[in-house]
Each structure stands twice: as C-alpha cells, then as structure tokens.
Design an enzyme around this catalytic site. Structure first.
Site, PDB file in Angstrom:
ATOM      1  N   SER A 110      45.315  46.526  25.983  1.00  0.00           N
ATOM      2  CA  SER A 110      45.689  44.443  26.805  1.00  0.00           C
ATOM      3  C   SER A 110      47.241  44.579  26.786  1.00  0.00           C
ATOM      4  O   SER A 110      47.708  45.109  25.919  1.00  0.00           O
ATOM      5  CB  SER A 110      44.825  43.792  26.211  1.00  0.00           C
ATOM      6  OG  SER A 110      45.004  43.682  24.519  1.00  0.00           O
ATOM      7  N   GLU A 164      55.085  44.168  38.054  1.00  0.00           N
ATOM      8  CA  GLU A 164      53.801  44.272  38.920  1.00  0.00           C
ATOM      9  C   GLU A 164      52.792  42.871  39.202  1.00  0.00           C
ATOM     10  O   GLU A 164      52.988  42.630  38.135  1.00  0.00           O
ATOM     11  CB  GLU A 164      53.251  45.592  38.968  1.00  0.00           C
ATOM     12  CG  GLU A 164      54.282  46.488  38.415  1.00  0.00           C
ATOM     13  CD  GLU A 164      53.918  48.378  37.963  1.00  0.00           C
ATOM     14  OE1 GLU A 164      52.669  48.323  38.376  1.00  0.00           O
ATOM     15  OE2 GLU A 164      54.408  48.502  37.063  1.00  0.00           O
ATOM     16  N   LYS A 192      49.664  41.637  38.648  1.00  0.00           N
ATOM     17  CA  LYS A 192      48.490  41.567  37.913  1.00  0.00           C
ATOM     18  C   LYS A 192      47.336  41.326  38.563  1.00  0.00           C
ATOM     19  O   LYS A 192      47.603  40.027  38.925  1.00  0.00           O
ATOM     20  CB  LYS A 192      48.899  40.330  35.987  1.00  0.00           C
ATOM     21  CG  LYS A 192      47.091  41.113  35.195  1.00  0.00           C
ATOM     22  CD  LYS A 192      48.097  39.716  34.230  1.00  0.00           C
ATOM     23  CE  LYS A 192      47.654  39.933  33.140  1.00  0.00           C
ATOM     24  NZ  LYS A 192      45.554  39.374  33.623  1.00  0.00           N
ATOM     25  N   ASP A 209      43.163  39.808  39.571  1.00  0.00           N
ATOM     26  CA  ASP A 209      42.185  40.247  38.452  1.00  0.00           C
ATOM     27  C   ASP A 209      40.855  40.719  38.656  1.00  0.00           C
ATOM     28  O   ASP A 209      40.085  40.289  39.452  1.00  0.00           O
ATOM     29  CB  ASP A 209      42.454  38.532  39.113  1.00  0.00           C
ATOM     30  CG  ASP A 209      41.218  38.021  38.079  1.00  0.00           C
ATOM     31  OD1 ASP A 209      40.645  38.298  36.885  1.00  0.00           O
ATOM     32  OD2 ASP A 209      40.866  36.909  38.317  1.00  0.00           O
ATOM     33  N   GLU A 245      43.203  49.069  37.964  1.00  0.00           N
ATOM     34  CA  GLU A 245      42.337  48.425  38.263  1.00  0.00           C
ATOM     35  C   GLU A 245      41.173  47.865  39.509  1.00  0.00           C
ATOM     36  O   GLU A 245      41.896  48.157  40.047  1.00  0.00           O
ATOM     37  CB  GLU A 245      43.389  46.796  37.965  1.00  0.00           C
ATOM     38  CG  GLU A 245      41.920  45.863  37.866  1.00  0.00           C
ATOM     39  CD  GLU A 245      43.005  45.297  36.188  1.00  0.00           C
ATOM     40  OE1 GLU A 245      41.943  44.302  35.921  1.00  0.00           O
ATOM     41  OE2 GLU A 245      43.159  45.854  35.959  1.00  0.00           O
ATOM     42  N   TYR A 279      48.180  51.591  38.440  1.00  0.00           N
ATOM     43  CA  TYR A 279      49.065  51.134  38.117  1.00  0.00           C
ATOM     44  C   TYR A 279      50.293  51.616  36.997  1.00  0.00           C
ATOM     45  O   TYR A 279      51.285  52.099  36.308  1.00  0.00           O
ATOM     46  CB  TYR A 279      49.343  49.666  37.923  1.00  0.00           C
ATOM     47  CG  TYR A 279      48.662  49.016  37.091  1.00  0.00           C
ATOM     48  CD1 TYR A 279      48.412  49.652  35.944  1.00  0.00           C
ATOM     49  CD2 TYR A 279      47.724  48.252  37.930  1.00  0.00           C
ATOM     50  CE1 TYR A 279      47.253  49.684  34.865  1.00  0.00           C
ATOM     51  CE2 TYR A 279      46.442  48.017  36.918  1.00  0.00           C
ATOM     52  CZ  TYR A 279      46.547  48.325  35.723  1.00  0.00           C
ATOM     53  OH  TYR A 279      44.942  47.426  34.562  1.00  0.00           O
ATOM     54  N   LYS A 300      51.858  35.153  33.387  1.00  0.00           N
ATOM     55  CA  LYS A 300      50.370  34.553  33.666  1.00  0.00           C
ATOM     56  C   LYS A 300      50.873  33.434  34.692  1.00  0.00           C
ATOM     57  O   LYS A 300      51.580  32.413  34.160  1.00  0.00           O
ATOM     58  CB  LYS A 300      49.162  33.727  32.845  1.00  0.00           C
ATOM     59  CG  LYS A 300      49.025  34.735  31.361  1.00  0.00           C
ATOM     60  CD  LYS A 300      47.837  35.588  32.172  1.00  0.00           C
ATOM     61  CE  LYS A 300      46.656  35.371  33.326  1.00  0.00           C
ATOM     62  NZ  LYS A 300      46.249  35.486  31.581  1.00  0.00           N
ATOM     63  N   CYS A 356      20.644   2.841  39.397  1.00  0.00           N
ATOM     64  CA  CYS A 356      20.524   4.432  39.610  1.00  0.00           C
ATOM     65  C   CYS A 356      19.855   4.046  41.111  1.00  0.00           C
ATOM     66  O   CYS A 356      19.186   3.985  41.068  1.00  0.00           O
ATOM     67  CB  CYS A 356      19.108   3.920  38.174  1.00  0.00           C
ATOM     68  SG  CYS A 356      18.904   6.080  38.192  1.00  0.00           S
ATOM     69  N   CYS A 376      16.083   5.580  39.964  1.00  0.00           N
ATOM     70  CA  CYS A 376      15.181   4.916  39.321  1.00  0.00           C
ATOM     71  C   CYS A 376      15.142   3.198  40.261  1.00  0.00           C
ATOM     72  O   CYS A 376      14.391   2.630  39.796  1.00  0.00           O
ATOM     73  CB  CYS A 376      14.328   4.892  38.220  1.00  0.00           C
ATOM     74  SG  CYS A 376      15.299   3.897  37.020  1.00  0.00           S
ATOM     75  N   CYS A 430      21.704   4.399  32.636  1.00  0.00           N
ATOM     76  CA  CYS A 430      20.479   4.015  33.543  1.00  0.00           C
ATOM     77  C   CYS A 430      19.872   3.984  31.451  1.00  0.00           C
ATOM     78  O   CYS A 430      19.924   5.339  31.321  1.00  0.00           O
ATOM     79  CB  CYS A 430      20.013   5.010  34.164  1.00  0.00           C
ATOM     80  SG  CYS A 430      18.551   4.449  34.593  1.00  0.00           S
ATOM     81  N   CYS A 469      12.522   6.763  34.008  1.00  0.00           N
ATOM     82  CA  CYS A 469      13.633   7.248  34.485  1.00  0.00           C
ATOM     83  C   CYS A 469      13.568   8.629  35.447  1.00  0.00           C
ATOM     84  O   CYS A 469      13.502   9.623  34.554  1.00  0.00           O
ATOM     85  CB  CYS A 469      14.961   6.777  34.603  1.00  0.00           C
ATOM     86  SG  CYS A 469      16.115   8.152  36.143  1.00  0.00           S
TER      87      CYS A 469
END
Length: 667
Positions: A84, A113, A115, A117, A170, A222, A310, A404, A407, A422, A427
């Site tokens: 990684s 280049e 990246k 996902d 990828e 890549y 990132k 609420c 109820c 509530c 309820c």
C-alpha cells in the site's frame, strides 16, 4: 491464392481478432468493426469451439460471456509483495516528500497518476497467454479470482510477447454501471450498494462469475512489475509499454519535476474529478526512474519512492427538500434532512442527520434551501451549511416539533441537553427501537431477528416488549400460520433466541439500552463487577469510581435500576435463563497497559478482534486521536487519524509491529 485455414487455425484467428476488437471498443473507444460484425464473429467462434471441445481455452473471448460457479478461491502467494502507499494531504507534505526523494535521487522526475477507488489486482501472463488474476489480500497472499476477471472485457487474454509479464492495477466499477446496479437492486427490493468500490469488491469476490459478468466492471493498470526485464528505465515508459501490449492505461498523468508542478496538476484533476466516469480519491506520485525506485526501496508497509495525495472531503451543493424527525430507543428525537439525491465521494446521498434543533438554527437551515453536503471522514453524510445567496423566496423556516411524531406525547428538552426526548415509555417507536437494539449484533446478537422482522412482528402484536422475545416460542403455531414463516425458518429463529441466553453479561448490559452506557462501558462494567446483581447493588459512588465510567454515567445507571419496570425486566430475563454473569479475563502486562490506543486504516485482522486483544492487554481503545493518545496503530489506507497523530507527535505503530508486541506479551 489465399490459403484455406483449418478450423483450428480459424479458431485461433477469431480469438485474436475478437480480442483486438474488444480492446478497440473498451479501451480506445474507437471500434473498427460494427457491433453486428463483432457478434457474427463471436457466434462463429462459439460454433467452432463447440465442434472442437479438445481446443478448449479458458481465455477465449467466448468464455467472457459464460458464467461459472466456483466452490472457493485458491490462496496465492505474490512473487513480490503488493504494497500500500503512504499518504500526504497538502502542498507542504508534497514538498517534504519531493525533498526527501531528492536527497537520494539526482534531479528526480515524478509521474503523477490517478488513485482509483477500486480493488487492487495483479495479472500474470506466460507465453503470451493470461495465467491468473490475484487480489492484493494482505499484500503477501491474495486470492485467485481469474474466472471473474475473465469477464472484464477490457482485460486482454492474449498479449504479443512470449516473456513472463506481471502487471498490477485496479479493478473498479464505472459510475454508470454502479447506477444501473443500484437501480436493479431497488427494483428487486434488495439492499443498495454503498459505493462503487464496495460493489466492485463484492462482484470480484462472488463465487458465481455470472454476477461479475453482468455488473460491467472495468480496470486500469499502472504498475509493470517486471518492467526492467524488458529494458524499460522509467515509469512513463513502462506505462506506454503496457498500453502497447493491450492493457488499459489511463492517459490522465503527467511527468513533473517540482512540488509546484505536482500540486498544480493535482488541483487541475481535482476540479475535473466529478466529471470522470469512475471514482478517484486522490493522486499517486511516483519517482519516474525505475533504478532509483529500486535503490530507494521500501519500508515494512510502503515504497519509499511513491506516495498518495488524498483529496480533501468532497463538498457538493443540493437542495434541502424537507426535514423529518425520528424517535430512538431512548426516546431521543433526531432531525433528518431529506435531500435532492446527489453523488458525494462515490455515494448517492439523499438523507443526512441534522443532530438537534440547535444545529438547524446555527446553520440557518430552511426547507427548500440550497445546502452544502460532504462526507464526514468520507463515510457519513453531513450538511455543512446553507447557501443564503441562492434563496429565492420559496424557503420556509423549519418549526421544530413540540409533540412526538409517533405517539403524540409532549417532547421534553432536559436542562443542559441539546436533544429533545419523548418520555412516554409506551411510545411504539421506542418499543420497536429498543427491541431492535436488544437483538442487534453487538448486543444479544439474535440472528434471524432483524429490524424488518421485529417491525412486522410488532405490527402483528407478537412482540410488544423485550420480554416478548423470550415468550415467542409459546406462539410457534401462530407464527407458522403467517405468510412467509416456514417451519424451518420459525424453528431457526427460536433456536437463535434460545442461543442468545448464553451471551456474556456485557452484551446484555449493552442490549438493555441504559442511557450513556455504550458497548465499551457495558464491557467495563461487566468486567469490573462480574455479575448483574453486583452492578444493581453498587452505589453511585462505587459506579463512578470505575475507570472510564464517571459520575454522569453512574447517575444514569442508578436511575435505570431505580425504575420498577426495569427491575421486573431483569428478573424476568433471569427466570428465562439469560446469563447474568461475566468471567473476568486476566489481563497481561504489555506496552499497552494503561495506555489509550486508536486503530485506523484497513487492518488484516478484524477491527473488533484487534480491539479485544488490546483490551485484554490493558489498553483503552479510543475512536479519535488527541494529545492524550499514547499509540496509533495503522493499517492500509490510513488517513486523517494517522496524519493527526504525526502532527501531534503521537507514537505510531504498524499492524506488524502491533502483532509483534502481542507476541511479546504472550511470551
């Protein structure tokens, strides 16, 4: 006069032709034959292969359109580890990376280049033929997913070289394929996929390759793993060589010499990011010279010659269509935004939590406002702000409810609290949510009793309280009369309910939904006191003295046990045989004893497993990094938490180092 081809030669010719046409169509977007001609040649090939089964080839283009069900995936050890990348988050960190490389490589150039996902993959070829595709796995060992990868039309099965070739890249799901897939899921009333990456990974790892075939995946390559065997000297030349061999290589890249050039190119692509037909979450910066790459080498986890920038959290604008409130198991009222659907960081977002009334007021949110949305930590959608300059007199200020919505009881906002509640114990929303929480995985883990089933059984008046879960066996015959409830299914449900009685005390405590007692607090209480009776008998001071519990939580625990209906619930569960004790685990001394530890990134071991190990070694596992954090343990793709630890000077530990410390503690 043209020589007449044998049928074997014709099969080989057709395979190469169809491979060539597929690359033209999928990679170059410049087909040289019509779809009809392609289909005609494919049918001819299929007919000839059926006539000559002895010439079967798993790499044939015809095999791309035929699914296959596998029993499992074979484990494969990578010839060279699939690493990684480390991360940088701003221009200053890019400059630091460039300067660090420049100390070891003379006049360095960098290839920048995209990246992707997606799912990292390695392809292997021998004698010009595709051999196999292997996932990254843990970097050392991956899974052979060749049958599924063969269904990806842009990946060549034959290349024009007899030498061994390994390329890495990828596999991803294009945005259009993702939208089509989720449209189909919705039509079939199946859960939607969260994002293209999850959908791609799930498709590749499906044992039925027909699934992968129909989901229309694609890939970019890549990294030419053995590029130097071909006399290639740079990353740029390696990318060109892969393209010449027929691999899909992204043209969005640039060779840069300075940090300024790198950053400017990254900013340029970042502005185009939303228009790309695939998801990217950053850019990769690699030293161009392959010999210099080899000389710089790698760390335990990542290459020293490359890093990943990132992108910051993506912010987009959309319209706030409405606000509605939901009621939780404790009675807490949560306002939620209904949004005009918009894609944010790879996911289609149509709702977001607004937390409480104060947040709505502080951000001046109005119905029909244009608002800015982003993903907090690239995961949870949040409304950042309204855009007042886009208002056109159709906006309506939001009036927070006083009653609420389920109820009709008056809502209460406690002193010092931001939320409304509530407080009606009867309820229906609170009843259903409390049962859903009780049966959830982190609580009593009652498999087969999910949210929808609890809601349905509540509508039929089978489940009106937690106690009713353990009375359900008395109504077995009535259940069997209901549509969709088979004998096998009902018996399985009842078995799971019975098995839940053996869960540890910590699970029960968490399942009871005591206010301010989360999963971690429940584990601490169970470990400290050992039994439900001891917790019930403990004074507020004794509870507050427990590390990480504190005075406010202690008050909440005493308040829970002072309510007669809660005491009656626990006595009922005890009579039904639900476990009320917890074995105390002997904690080993280690470097983690008494320390606060944060886990981040993708770990090879399950996150819960790592957390249990740390707690058994005396650590407090926290969710966020601060100056009080003692260690940050990181896995792959560690992001902002690791960056914050580096900025604060908090010691960091790789997963491998963590495992070594665990071994040391055991020894």
């Amino acid at each position: 006069m043209r020589t007449q081809l044998t049928e074997q030669q014709r099969i080989e010719q057709l395979r190469k032709l169809l491979e060539k046409y597929a690359i033209e169509y999928y990679d170059n977007d410049a087909p040289s034959v019509s779809d009809q001609e392609y289909d005609r040649l494919m049918q001819e090939l299929i007919a000839l292969e059926e006539k000559h089964p002895e010439l079967d080839d798993p790499n044939s283009p015809s095999r791309r359109i035929i699914g296959q069900v596998m029993e499992g995936f074979e484990k494969v050890v990578h010839a060279q580890r699939m690493l990684s990348l480390g991360n940088v988050f701003n221009k200053e960190e890019i400059e630091e990376f460039v300067n660090r490389v420049a100390k070891e490589a003379k006049d360095p150039e960098f290839v920048v280049e995209c990246k992707y996902d997606g799912l990292a993959m390695s392809l292997e070829y021998e004698n010009g033929r595709f051999v196999r595709a292997v996932t990254r796995g843990d970097g050392v060992t991956g899974e052979d997913v060749s049958n599924n990868v063969r269904t990806i039309a842009s990946i060549p099965m034959y290349i024009d070289t007899r030498e061994r070739v390994e390329v890495r890249g990828e596999v991803y799901m294009p945005k259009k394929s993702f939208e089509n897939l989720n449209t189909l899921q919705a039509t079939l009333h199946l859960p939607l996929f969260a994002n293209p990456r999850n959908a791609a990974a799930g498709s590749i790892r499906n044992l039925d390759s027909t699934v992968c075939l129909h989901r229309k995946l694609d890939a970019y390559w890549y990294y030419f793993q053995n590029a130097r065997d071909f006399g290639l000297r740079t990353q740029e030349a390696a990318l060109d060589a892969m393209k010449d061999m027929g691999f899909r290589v992204n043209p969005i890249r640039k060779v840069c010499k300075t940090a300024d050039e790198i950053y400017d190119f990254i900013e340029e692509i970042g502005r185009q990011r939303g228009e790309l037909p695939y998801e990217i979450d950053g850019m990769v910066i690699k030293l161009n010279d392959l010999e210099d790459q080899q000389r710089m080498g790698i760390t335990a986890k990542a290459p020293r010659y490359a890093t990943a920038y990132k992108f910051p959290a993506e912010e987009v604008q959309t319209r706030l269509l409405d606000i509605f409130v939901s009621v939780g198991r404790t009675g807490r009222i949560t306002p939620n935004a209904v949004l005009e659907p918009v894609r944010v960081a790879g996911t289609l977002v149509s709702k977001a939590t607004l937390h409480n009334e104060d947040m709505i007021k502080s951000k001046d949110l109005r119905i029909n406002d244009i608002v800015v949305i982003r993903k907090a930590g690239e995961i949870i959608p949040e409304v950042v702000k309204s855009v007042p300059e886009r208002r056109d007199d159709t906006q309506i200020p939001y009036q927070y409810p006083t009653d609420c919505p389920v109820c009709g009881s008056k809502l209460v906002r406690l002193e010092g609290e931001a939320e409304h509640f509530c407080i009606n114990p009867d309820c229906p929303a609170r009843i259903v949510e409390s049962m859903i929480h009780f049966a959830s995985r982190d609580a009593m883990d009652i498999d087969s009793l999910g949210d929808k089933k609890i809601e349905q059984l509540h509508e039929w008046h089978f489940l009106n309280s937690i106690e009713d879960i353990y009375r359900l066996h008395r109504r077995r015959e009535e259940l069997l009369e209901k549509k969709g409830y088979s004998q096998k299914g009902v018996d399985k449900l009842l078995e799971h309910i019975e098995a839940s009685k053996k869960r540890p005390l910590a699970n029960l405590l968490f399942g009871l939904g005591i206010r301010l007692v989360g999963k971690k607090g429940a584990a601490i209480l169970a470990e400290h006191f050992g039994s439900m009776d001891a917790i019930r008998a403990a004074s507020e001071d004794e509870l507050a003295a427990v590390k990480f519990i504190g005075g406010v939580t202690a008050q909440s625990i005493r308040a829970y046990f002072s309510e007669q209906e809660n005491v009656e619930l626990i006595e009922f569960l005890k009579r039904e045989g639900v476990n009320m004790t917890q074995e105390r685990v002997e904690k080993k001394e280690s470097v983690f004893t008494g320390k606060t530890v944060v886990l981040t990134g993708r770990l090879k071991m399950a996150r819960n497993e790592a957390k249990k190990i740390l707690e058994s070694l005396g650590a407090n596992v926290a969710g966020s990094v601060s100056k009080k954090t003692d260690y940050v343990i990181y896995g792959e793709d560690a992001g902002s938490k690791l960056a914050k630890a580096q900025a604060l000077g908090v010691p960091q530990m790789s997963e491998e180092q963590f495992e070594q410390e665990v071994d040391n503690a055991k020894a």
